[in-house]
Design an enzyme around this catalytic site. Structure first.
Site, PDB file in Angstrom:
ATOM      1  N   LYS A  94     -21.116   4.021  38.687  1.00  0.00           N
ATOM      2  CA  LYS A  94     -21.623   3.421  37.449  1.00  0.00           C
ATOM      3  C   LYS A  94     -20.448   2.853  36.686  1.00  0.00           C
ATOM      4  O   LYS A  94     -19.405   3.509  36.545  1.00  0.00           O
ATOM      5  CB  LYS A  94     -22.310   4.509  36.598  1.00  0.00           C
ATOM      6  N   LYS A 130     -16.018  -0.071  38.694  1.00  0.00           N
ATOM      7  CA  LYS A 130     -15.855  -1.242  37.829  1.00  0.00           C
ATOM      8  C   LYS A 130     -15.811  -2.467  38.717  1.00  0.00           C
ATOM      9  O   LYS A 130     -15.426  -2.375  39.877  1.00  0.00           O
ATOM     10  CB  LYS A 130     -14.537  -1.143  37.043  1.00  0.00           C
ATOM     11  N   ASP A 170     -19.547  -5.729  30.438  1.00  0.00           N
ATOM     12  CA  ASP A 170     -18.215  -5.444  29.892  1.00  0.00           C
ATOM     13  C   ASP A 170     -17.768  -6.780  29.283  1.00  0.00           C
ATOM     14  O   ASP A 170     -18.632  -7.615  28.958  1.00  0.00           O
ATOM     15  CB  ASP A 170     -17.259  -4.960  31.003  1.00  0.00           C
TER      16      ASP A 170
HETATM   17  P1  NDP Z   1     -17.132  -8.933  24.640  1.00  0.00           P
HETATM   18  O1  NDP Z   1     -16.890  -9.938  25.703  1.00  0.00           O
HETATM   19  O2  NDP Z   1     -18.451  -8.852  23.999  1.00  0.00           O
HETATM   20  O3  NDP Z   1     -16.047  -9.101  23.483  1.00  0.00           O
HETATM   21  C1  NDP Z   1     -14.691  -9.030  23.761  1.00  0.00           C
HETATM   22  C2  NDP Z   1     -13.932  -9.244  22.464  1.00  0.00           C
HETATM   23  O4  NDP Z   1     -12.551  -8.971  22.687  1.00  0.00           O
HETATM   24  C3  NDP Z   1     -13.989 -10.682  21.986  1.00  0.00           C
HETATM   25  O5  NDP Z   1     -13.863 -10.714  20.596  1.00  0.00           O
HETATM   26  C4  NDP Z   1     -12.768 -11.285  22.652  1.00  0.00           C
HETATM   27  O6  NDP Z   1     -12.263 -12.447  22.039  1.00  0.00           O
HETATM   28  C5  NDP Z   1     -11.779 -10.152  22.554  1.00  0.00           C
HETATM   29  N1  NDP Z   1     -10.816 -10.252  23.647  1.00  0.00           N
HETATM   30  C6  NDP Z   1     -11.086 -10.278  24.966  1.00  0.00           C
HETATM   31  N2  NDP Z   1      -9.954 -10.421  25.679  1.00  0.00           N
HETATM   32  C7  NDP Z   1      -8.968 -10.480  24.773  1.00  0.00           C
HETATM   33  C8  NDP Z   1      -7.568 -10.622  24.900  1.00  0.00           C
HETATM   34  N3  NDP Z   1      -6.973 -10.727  26.094  1.00  0.00           N
HETATM   35  N4  NDP Z   1      -6.840 -10.632  23.752  1.00  0.00           N
HETATM   36  C9  NDP Z   1      -7.442 -10.537  22.535  1.00  0.00           C
HETATM   37  N5  NDP Z   1      -8.773 -10.411  22.373  1.00  0.00           N
HETATM   38  C10 NDP Z   1      -9.505 -10.384  23.478  1.00  0.00           C
HETATM   39  O7  NDP Z   1     -16.721  -7.536  25.307  1.00  0.00           O
HETATM   40  P2  NDP Z   1     -17.110  -6.058  24.840  1.00  0.00           P
HETATM   41  O8  NDP Z   1     -17.217  -5.989  23.359  1.00  0.00           O
HETATM   42  O9  NDP Z   1     -18.222  -5.599  25.678  1.00  0.00           O
HETATM   43  O10 NDP Z   1     -15.815  -5.237  25.321  1.00  0.00           O
HETATM   44  C11 NDP Z   1     -14.693  -5.010  24.470  1.00  0.00           C
HETATM   45  C12 NDP Z   1     -13.908  -3.812  24.984  1.00  0.00           C
HETATM   46  O11 NDP Z   1     -14.758  -2.665  25.002  1.00  0.00           O
HETATM   47  C13 NDP Z   1     -13.373  -3.922  26.402  1.00  0.00           C
HETATM   48  O12 NDP Z   1     -12.163  -3.221  26.494  1.00  0.00           O
HETATM   49  C14 NDP Z   1     -14.432  -3.212  27.242  1.00  0.00           C
HETATM   50  O13 NDP Z   1     -13.922  -2.736  28.460  1.00  0.00           O
HETATM   51  C15 NDP Z   1     -14.779  -2.071  26.296  1.00  0.00           C
HETATM   52  N6  NDP Z   1     -16.060  -1.412  26.508  1.00  0.00           N
HETATM   53  C16 NDP Z   1     -17.231  -2.111  26.556  1.00  0.00           C
HETATM   54  C17 NDP Z   1     -18.426  -1.450  26.722  1.00  0.00           C
HETATM   55  C18 NDP Z   1     -19.734  -2.153  26.689  1.00  0.00           C
HETATM   56  O14 NDP Z   1     -20.767  -1.467  26.740  1.00  0.00           O
HETATM   57  N7  NDP Z   1     -19.791  -3.463  26.566  1.00  0.00           N
HETATM   58  C19 NDP Z   1     -18.468   0.012  26.922  1.00  0.00           C
HETATM   59  C20 NDP Z   1     -17.188   0.666  26.784  1.00  0.00           C
HETATM   60  C21 NDP Z   1     -16.052  -0.043  26.599  1.00  0.00           C
HETATM   61  P3  NDP Z   1     -12.486 -13.878  22.736  1.00  0.00           P
HETATM   62  O15 NDP Z   1     -13.903 -14.221  22.498  1.00  0.00           O
HETATM   63  O16 NDP Z   1     -11.519 -14.777  22.048  1.00  0.00           O
HETATM   64  O17 NDP Z   1     -12.165 -13.678  24.190  1.00  0.00           O
HETATM   65  O1  2IT Z   2     -16.400   0.552  30.000  1.00  0.00           O
HETATM   66  C1  2IT Z   2     -17.602   0.909  29.994  1.00  0.00           C
HETATM   67  O2  2IT Z   2     -17.925   2.093  29.860  1.00  0.00           O
HETATM   68  C2  2IT Z   2     -18.632  -0.125  30.126  1.00  0.00           C
HETATM   69  N1  2IT Z   2     -18.294  -1.301  30.201  1.00  0.00           N
HETATM   70  C3  2IT Z   2     -20.080   0.272  30.208  1.00  0.00           C
HETATM   71  C4  2IT Z   2     -20.444   0.687  31.599  1.00  0.00           C
HETATM   72  C5  2IT Z   2     -21.910   0.931  31.842  1.00  0.00           C
HETATM   73  O3  2IT Z   2     -22.238   1.165  33.013  1.00  0.00           O
HETATM   74  O4  2IT Z   2     -22.723   0.900  30.917  1.00  0.00           O
END
Ligand code: NDP
Ligand code: 2IT
Length: 451
Positions: A94, A130, A170
């Site tokens: 997952k 992942k 993600d």
């Molecule tokens: P999104 O794509 O929705 O948003 C990503 C955000 O981070 C955007 O604002 C983006 O800006 C910014 N960003 C991405 N890459 C960079 C970079 N290299 N430098 C600066 N800013 C950056 O992704 P999520 O919100 O889903 O994910 C954000 C983080 O949370 C990640 O680390 C992900 O692994 C983690 N995460 C996500 C989960 C989920 O359920 N979605 C669960 C647990 C963790 P821009 O638009 O300019 O790229």
């Molecule tokens: O980093 C994370 O935990 C996620 N991007 C969510 C993974 C998931 O299977 O919901």
């Protein structure tokens, strides 16, 4: 740390770097875990004897494939796709899929490795994986994204399944991408099954999944503060990112009467000294989720707000910080500045946003530090709840899912305290999360014998 432990860590890391040359994000994620686990492993020879650390840092398998698609001009494009199936000892693989131009094997191995521990902490039966692609969704039309997602699933479909591996979103992968991929899977396999999470609510998605990572991160912060007799109301907060995790962290902070003054994207950050409110957040959601615009536009919309191109929000003095963008967005200098400006607690919404120097700076300063594996586990936890609902052919109410999410975050917090509390009462949540996740997975592996 005594000399023997230090020597063991050095020798383990030397081997890991030799086996995985050039994978700096993977080395970093493993180092953080090994540094906290090694004393425990040396005290419990059954793990050392079974070479459990060597086995847990080697993925079960890695699938690499070409994704060919056609853009709107009729040009043929070729990207690379990956799925790192890291460890399925306690449940089907997952973890999310990331679409970003900087995705490479090192990034996906660090994310897959951390996912193993995170998923174990949720208490749900989920292994860690992942995947993703170096596809850059920015500036692509919906049709281009659709063609890319359909093409990716033509290969990915043979490696996943509701009891095998269940991907989710993600960075760069949200509801739109999950839907395209789910539709393609269903058409190829002629069966409806919960093989992805984060689906639309009308076709098997769970309520609160969209909000879960951001909400969960704030719930985790709430638990850390409550343990020290403090709370969120009135606290000054900075959030980085403006994607899925960031926006719903802001939303929950507003529900709980905290004051949030920053968000960011890869171009820079916004400082709104008056703080966001429900109306401004609705505008931000429309900008990012519907119009797919840039955060700089906020400064044109809100008179008192300023945009800081090329900078991250960590220079703004706050009591609480929520890095929710990407890995290594807080270095040692950022951490020192945050501490100097009065930071009290930090919860990681993103995966590995703080580098090792930053983590040590926070811990030395006795900042309450909620590491990603614990603090952002709410997203995958509600993914697990989506799987459970799909398996039962049921859909739970918003209240039911939110109640379970809060309960899971409370239990994760308790596990971190159990394994991370020191004699003076300070909780090292990094140690707590790593140890609690490790013991669960390692003990499962031991009971399988030599596998
Ligand atoms: P999104 O794509 O929705 O948003 C990503 C955000 O981070 C955007 O604002 C983006 O800006 C910014 N960003 C991405 N890459 C960079 C970079 N290299 N430098 C600066 N800013 C950056 O992704 P999520 O919100 O889903 O994910 C954000 C983080 O949370 C990640 O680390 C992900 O692994 C983690 N995460 C996500 C989960 C989920 O359920 N979605 C669960 C647990 C963790 P821009 O638009 O300019 O790229
Ligand atoms: O980093 C994370 O935990 C996620 N991007 C969510 C993974 C998931 O299977 O919901």
């Amino acid at each position: 740390m005594d000399r023997k432990v230090r020597g063991e860590i050095r020798s383990f890391m030397r081997g890991l770097v030799r086996r995985n040359p050039g994978e700096k994000e993977f080395h970093q994620a493993v180092r953080e875990v090994i540094e906290t686990l090694m004393p425990y492993v040396l005290e419990n020879p059954k793990y050392k004897h079974a070479q459990i650390l060597e086995r847990m840092t080697e993925p079960d398998r890695i699938i690499i494939f070409r994704v060919t698609w056609e853009d709107d001009n009729g040009e043929i494009r070729a990207n690379r796709g990956w799925r790192v199936q890291f460890n399925n000892s306690i449940g089907p693989y997952k973890g999310g899929l990331r679409f970003h131009q900087d995705v490479n094997l090192s990034v996906l191995k660090f994310l897959g490795f951390e996912q193993v521990f995170k998923n174990a902490l949720t208490g749900l039966p989920m292994g860690g994986a992942k995947g993703g692609s170096n596809f850059n969704p920015k500036g692509k039309s919906d049709r281009e994204v659709m063609r890319f997602c359909h093409s990716l699933m033509i290969e990915l479909h043979r490696h996943i399944g509701e009891s095998t591996d269940v991907p989710a979103g993600d960075i760069g992968v949200g509801g739109r991408e999950i839907s395209y991929m789910f539709g393609q899977y269903k058409r190829m396999e002629n069966r409806w099954a919960g093989i992805l999470t984060g689906k639309g609510i009308s076709y098997g998605g769970s309520l609160i999944r969209t909000e879960a990572t951001g909400y969960g991160c704030v719930y985790f912060m709430q638990r850390m503060l409550e343990r020290t007799g403090d709370g969120l109301a009135g606290k000054l907060c900075s959030v980085s990112g403006s994607g899925n995790v960031a926006l719903y962290a802001v939303e929950k902070l507003l529900h709980l009467d905290a004051k949030v003054v920053t968000v960011s994207d890869s171009g820079g950050f916004i400082h709104d000294p008056d703080g966001f409110d429900a109306e401004k957040l609705a505008w931000l959601k429309d900008l990012k989720e519907v119009r797919r615009g840039r955060i700089s536009e906020y400064a044109d919309h809100v008179p008192n707000a300023t945009y800081h191109a090329g900078e991250r929000p960590w220079s703004v003095p706050v009591e609480l910080a929520f890095p929710c963008a990407t890995q290594n967005e807080i270095d040692g200098d950022d951490a020192a500045l945050l501490v100097k400006n009065g930071l009290r607690a930090l919860a990681e919404g993103a995966n590995m946003p703080s580098n090792l120097e930053a983590i040590n700076t926070f811990l030395d300063a006795k900042v309450l530090f909620g590491p990603a594996k614990a603090a952002n586990a709410g997203g995958v936890a509600v993914s697990g709840l989506e799987q459970a609902q799909n398996a039962q052919r049921l859909a739970w109410s918003r209240e039911e899912v939110d109640r379970r999410l809060q309960e899971i975050m409370t239990q994760i917090h308790e596990k971190c305290v159990t394994y991370g509390e020191s004699e003076n009462g300070f909780v090292n949540y990094v140690k707590g999360a790593n140890l609690a996740g490790f013991i669960k997975v390692a003990d499962a592996m031991l009971s399988y014998g030599v596998v």
